[in-house]
Each structure stands twice: as C-alpha cells, then as structure tokens.
Write a protein that holds these residues in place. Structure first.
Motif, PDB file in Angstrom:
ATOM      1  N   THR A   1       0.838  -1.207   0.000  1.00 32.99           N
ATOM      2  CA  THR A   1       0.000   0.000   0.000  1.00 32.99           C
ATOM      3  C   THR A   1       0.865   1.246   0.000  1.00 32.99           C
ATOM      4  O   THR A   1       2.051   1.199   0.336  1.00 32.99           O
ATOM      5  CB  THR A   1      -0.927   0.074   1.240  1.00 32.99           C
ATOM      6  OG1 THR A   1      -0.130  -0.014   2.407  1.00 32.99           O
ATOM      7  CG2 THR A   1      -1.966  -1.006   1.245  1.00 32.99           C
TER       8      THR A   1
ATOM      9  N   THR B   1       0.530   5.587   1.207  1.00 36.49           N
ATOM     10  CA  THR B   1      -0.241   6.698   1.765  1.00 36.49           C
ATOM     11  C   THR B   1       0.236   7.932   0.990  1.00 36.49           C
ATOM     12  O   THR B   1       1.052   7.805   0.070  1.00 36.49           O
ATOM     13  CB  THR B   1       0.032   6.885   3.266  1.00 36.49           C
ATOM     14  OG1 THR B   1       1.396   7.301   3.420  1.00 36.49           O
ATOM     15  CG2 THR B   1      -0.216   5.601   4.048  1.00 36.49           C
TER      16      THR B   1
ATOM     17  N   ALA C   1      -4.502   2.396   2.941  1.00 38.39           N
ATOM     18  CA  ALA C   1      -3.753   2.904   4.087  1.00 38.39           C
ATOM     19  C   ALA C   1      -3.790   4.414   3.999  1.00 38.39           C
ATOM     20  O   ALA C   1      -3.881   4.982   2.907  1.00 38.39           O
ATOM     21  CB  ALA C   1      -2.311   2.403   4.061  1.00 38.39           C
TER      22      ALA C   1
ATOM     23  N   PHE D   1      -3.537   1.171   8.509  1.00 37.46           N
ATOM     24  CA  PHE D   1      -3.295   0.224   7.421  1.00 37.46           C
ATOM     25  C   PHE D   1      -4.366  -0.870   7.497  1.00 37.46           C
ATOM     26  O   PHE D   1      -4.416  -1.618   8.478  1.00 37.46           O
ATOM     27  CB  PHE D   1      -1.869  -0.305   7.623  1.00 37.46           C
ATOM     28  CG  PHE D   1      -1.501  -1.523   6.834  1.00 37.46           C
ATOM     29  CD1 PHE D   1      -1.234  -1.433   5.478  1.00 37.46           C
ATOM     30  CD2 PHE D   1      -1.385  -2.762   7.458  1.00 37.46           C
ATOM     31  CE1 PHE D   1      -0.863  -2.566   4.768  1.00 37.46           C
ATOM     32  CE2 PHE D   1      -1.010  -3.886   6.737  1.00 37.46           C
ATOM     33  CZ  PHE D   1      -0.752  -3.776   5.391  1.00 37.46           C
TER      34      PHE D   1
END
Ligand code: V55
Ligand code: FE
Length: 489
Positions: free
Chosen positions: A222, A224, A288, A298
């Motif tokens: 993931t 952010t 996330a 997450f």
C-alpha cells in the motif's frame, strides 16, 4: 485434446475452458446505467494443456486469459483471448505442457529451459494509456486494449532491473504515478525486493532494492500520501525445497509478520520495520492513510493462516476456510513513537477482494467493499477458485462505525471481485460491476455480469447481463472508462 485430471483444480467451476471468442449484444435484464460506459477487463487463469506433474498450486499456474466485458449505450459485449506469453507460445508449439510446478523451474522439461515462465494471469493494470497483464513471478505483458492482441513482455522501455513485478500496483489519485514493487527480484527464494515508481506518462523514474526480513510471498502493498508500506507475512520459500522438486510456498506459524515503512519518495535505507503477530496471512490490503497525528492506519483482509490449502499442506497444516478465522483488520503504526509495535483493531468481517474508489487511494476514506460469506446462507457454498470455496456475499463497509450493507446471493450462487465505476453525480458512490456464477448442476454453470449501485448494495443489481459461454473464475479485474480508452487510441 488430452484429458485434464479430475481433481478440484480442473473440475466444476475450475474446469478449463480455453476458448477465445467475441459476442456482442448480450442479453440484458434491467438497465445498464448511462455512466457505466467502458471496459471491465478481467484476468482469468485457464490452463491450455494438462499438467505432466502433480502440483498442489496448479490453480495459480493457468495460462492468463484476458476477458473484456464492454459496456456502453445500454449494450454489452464480451471478448476472451489468451495472453500470448512466451510460455503459452512454447507450449502451443510443443502441443503439450513443458513447464512443471508453480514457480519451480527445476520441474520443467528441458525444452522450457531459459524461457519466461510467467503466465500473466493475475491482474489487468491500466496506467498511462497502457494495459498490462501482471503476475508476481515475472514481468507483465502488454496487451492492446481494443484488439486484446499481445504486444509483448513489458520492461518499461528497458529501464526495469527487477525480474519480477507485483500484480498489485497502487496509483496515486493526484500525481497519477504508479507505485510498484517486485519480490524475489533477482531470482528464486531471494530476499531482494525492488521498489519502483512509474510516472503518469508511463516512464520508470526510480528503482531501488532492499532486503525483506525473509523471502515471503509479498502479494500486495500500500501507499499513503507520504509513505510506501511493504507488509511481510510468513508464507515463505526455500531454495533447497525447490531444487528437490518441491513447492514454492509453505507457511510458518511461528514466524513474525512485519511491515516495512519508508517515505514514498525516500531512500530504502530509511525503511523502518514494525513487528506484527506471528503466523498471520493477508493477500489484499484495502487501503492505508495517515491521520492528523501522523499515525499510519493500514487496513487489510487478514486471516490467522494462509488460506490456500496447498500452502498449508506443505507445512503440515490443514485448516478449512470456515475454521480459519479472519477479519478486516486495521493496523496502526505510530510514526512518532520509537516502538516498532503494531496495534490491531477489527473494522469488519473476514473476507477478501477489498475495493475502494480510485480517488481515495492512500487517502482518508469512509467506506469500501469486500466479498465475504453469508453467515445465514442456506445450502453449501459453490466450490471453485484457488482457495476452493467461492464468496457468496458482497458487503459495503462503513469505516465510521455505521452499519454495513450486504448483498447476499441466492443459494448455489457466488460472486467474483467487483470493479468500482465512479459516478459523475454529486454524492453518488458510483457502481460496482462483477461476475456472478450460478451452479445449475454438478458440472453446469450459468454466468452473468451484475451492475450494482455501490452506495446501496442491499438493493441488489440494477442490471444483469447474461454471458453465453462458460467462464472460469477470474483473479482480479480493472475498470477503464470509454473516455480513457478513446484518449489512448
Ligand atoms: C495469488 C494469485 C496468483 C499468484 C499468487 O490470489 C497469489 C493470490 C493467480 O496467481 O501467483
Ligand atoms: Fe491479488
């Protein structure tokens, strides 16, 4: 044509189909919403030749087929083609399977030596006007989105050094950059992981390598707004086992999980490792994001053990899906603290195939969708897919604590991973498009493509499109709007 074995990997819903076709003007019950205009691309593993060797993980090795369900002007069409990988072409030329077990070249016939083993069967990825068919054991293949003809293996214009590329890319909604990684980047059972960024025009701008704590199946990751997260769960490989002709993956219940976190434009030397629980497994992360206090939240479809029966078996485990235990788990990583501890909360039921709106990628978000099992289901589930059991309920999860919404399917039905189609109407959550299978006899199935209002899944489908062919279960899909297809043409 030689016979496939009568084992679950090749029986019922998993029966190989291997047909390339085009059908237009499919029968539609209900109305396809005007704004659902584009193509639902699906990656479908479908072995063209019977195996010459017993392989528990055979369900992951089927030749990639690309399926395109084209929607627009109230009409629907479907096309299906093999991805013409080097492997598929070599087996076509031989007239039989020459590649052995899943991710184990030591089991191949001599003719296969040196050839690209990947089958491009996991995810169709659309980025920078290109359609890529990805599988984590190799580099993706580029396919023409209109004709579905295979263009070839894609190495980002010769720039990519990694031998492997994940099937799970994360595309930033603001910059249009595609964040990717590849594990076992320099060979079998290696701990080397490549992390790379492809800009909005499809140029690979940066590739860095780091070492994972151990060689794990890193299926997804993931981002952010500011970080890249690399989760590691203890599904592990072993070179000696591979050399002895064994399986690529086992699962070690006593080994810790980890999440590596680094600034997404930073240097891999800045990687910070947070320690998670032992023995857990996850294939797909929902999202996330960072909260106002700089913590990373997450969210992932977590289970207490690897869900694949063939991975469990290698390690002497035999835990059926209904006893496995799992949840939609939120792991909080506190970047302001010196501790490498992870705090877990449960934010939803066990399930898989999490979906979010593309514009919430890596950002704060208040809802998403998953597939799960209906606890009140009448009758047995539909058997099929690599885990062995198919999902029979779609859920909308409210991440602010609101009640979930569910679309349970009738008995003998199952649902495959939906794609999300955004709406242009203000406040409308858009649409979900998914294939629904119905078992009508021991080896008989009907398939439909359903369109569901994403903010009102409990209401059921607004349109059902009949597919006039047998379909094998897809792995992942991708929605590409007609506007994007036109712009790329
Ligand atoms: C998965 C699927 C794969 C694979 C590794 O769904 C993991 C998980 C279809 O191929 O190679
Ligand atoms: Fe996946």
């Amino acid at each position: 044509m030689a016979e496939f074995p009568g084992t679950p990997d090749y029986f019922g819903l998993n029966k190989p189909i291997g047909r390339e076709y085009d059908h237009t003007d499919l029968e539609v019950e209900g109305k396809i919403p005007a704004e659902v205009a584009g193509t639902f691309f699906r990656a479908v593993p479908d072995p063209a030749y019977p195996p010459f060797i017993e392989d528990g993980a055979a369900s992951l090795s089927g030749d990639g087929m690309i399926s395109a369900i084209r929607l627009g002007d109230g009409k629907a069409a479907i096309s299906m083609r093999y991805v013409q990988t080097e492997r598929h072409k070599a087996e076509d030329a031989a007239g039989e399977a020459i590649f052995g077990k899943y991710r184990n070249p030591y089991t191949d016939k001599p003719e296969a030596k040196g050839l690209d083993r990947t089958v491009a069967n996991t995810t169709p990825i659309w980025h920078a006007g290109r359609l890529l068919l990805a599988k984590e054991d190799g580099r993706p293949y580029r396919v023409d989105p209109n004709t579905l003809e295979t263009i070839g293996s894609h190495d980002f214009g010769g720039k990519l050094k990694s031998e492997t590329v994940t099937a799970h890319a994360r595309i930033d909604p603001e910059t249009g950059e595609m964040f990717m990684f590849g594990y076992e980047a320099d060979g079998l059972a290696s701990t080397k992981v490549a992390y790379f960024i492809v800009d909005k025009d499809g140029e690979l701008t940066r590739e860095q390598w780091f070492d994972a704590p151990y060689c794990a199946m890193m299926h997804d990751f993931t981002i952010t707004e500011n970080h890249a997260l690399f989760p590691i769960y203890p599904t592990t490989s072993d070179l000696d086992r591979l050399k002895a002709g064994g399986d690529h993956w086992g699962h070690e219940m006593e080994l810790e999980s980890w999440v590596g976190v680094m600034p997404r434009y930073g240097d891999v030397s800045e990687m910070r490792w947070f320690k998670g629980p032992k023995g857990v497994s996850c294939y797909h992360m929902m999202n996330a994001h960072e909260d106002a206090d700089g913590r990373i939240l997450f969210d992932q479809c977590l289970s207490n053990v690897n869900a694949f029966p063939f991975v469990q078996r290698v390690s002497g485990l035999n835990i059926p899906p209904w006893e496995m235990g799992g949840r939609l788990a939120r792991w909080t990583l506190d970047m302001n603290s010196d501790s490498n501890e992870i705090v877990e909360t449960s934010i939803g039921p066990s399930g898989d195939f999490p979906v979010i709106a593309a514009d919430r990628q890596g950002r704060d978000y208040d809802h998403g969708w998953i597939l799960t099992m209906n606890p009140e289901m009448l009758g047995p589930p539909v058997f099929g897919g690599p885990v062995g059991v198919m999902f029979n309920m779609l859920m909308r999860i409210d991440l602010n604590g609101g009640p979930p919404q569910a679309m349970p399917l009738p008995p003998a039905h199952c649902i495959e991973e939906p794609v999300h189609v955004p709406s242009t109407q203000n406040g409308h959550e858009g649409w979900l498009v998914a294939v629904v299978d119905e078992q009508t006899g021991p080896e008989d199935f009907k398939h439909q493509c359903w369109i569901i209002e994403a903010g009102n899944v409990g209401a059921g489908p607004v349109a059902k499109i009949s597919i006039p062919e047998r379909l094998r279960p897809q792995i992942h899909g991708w929605w590409v709007s007609q506007a994007k297809l036109d712009a790329a043409a």
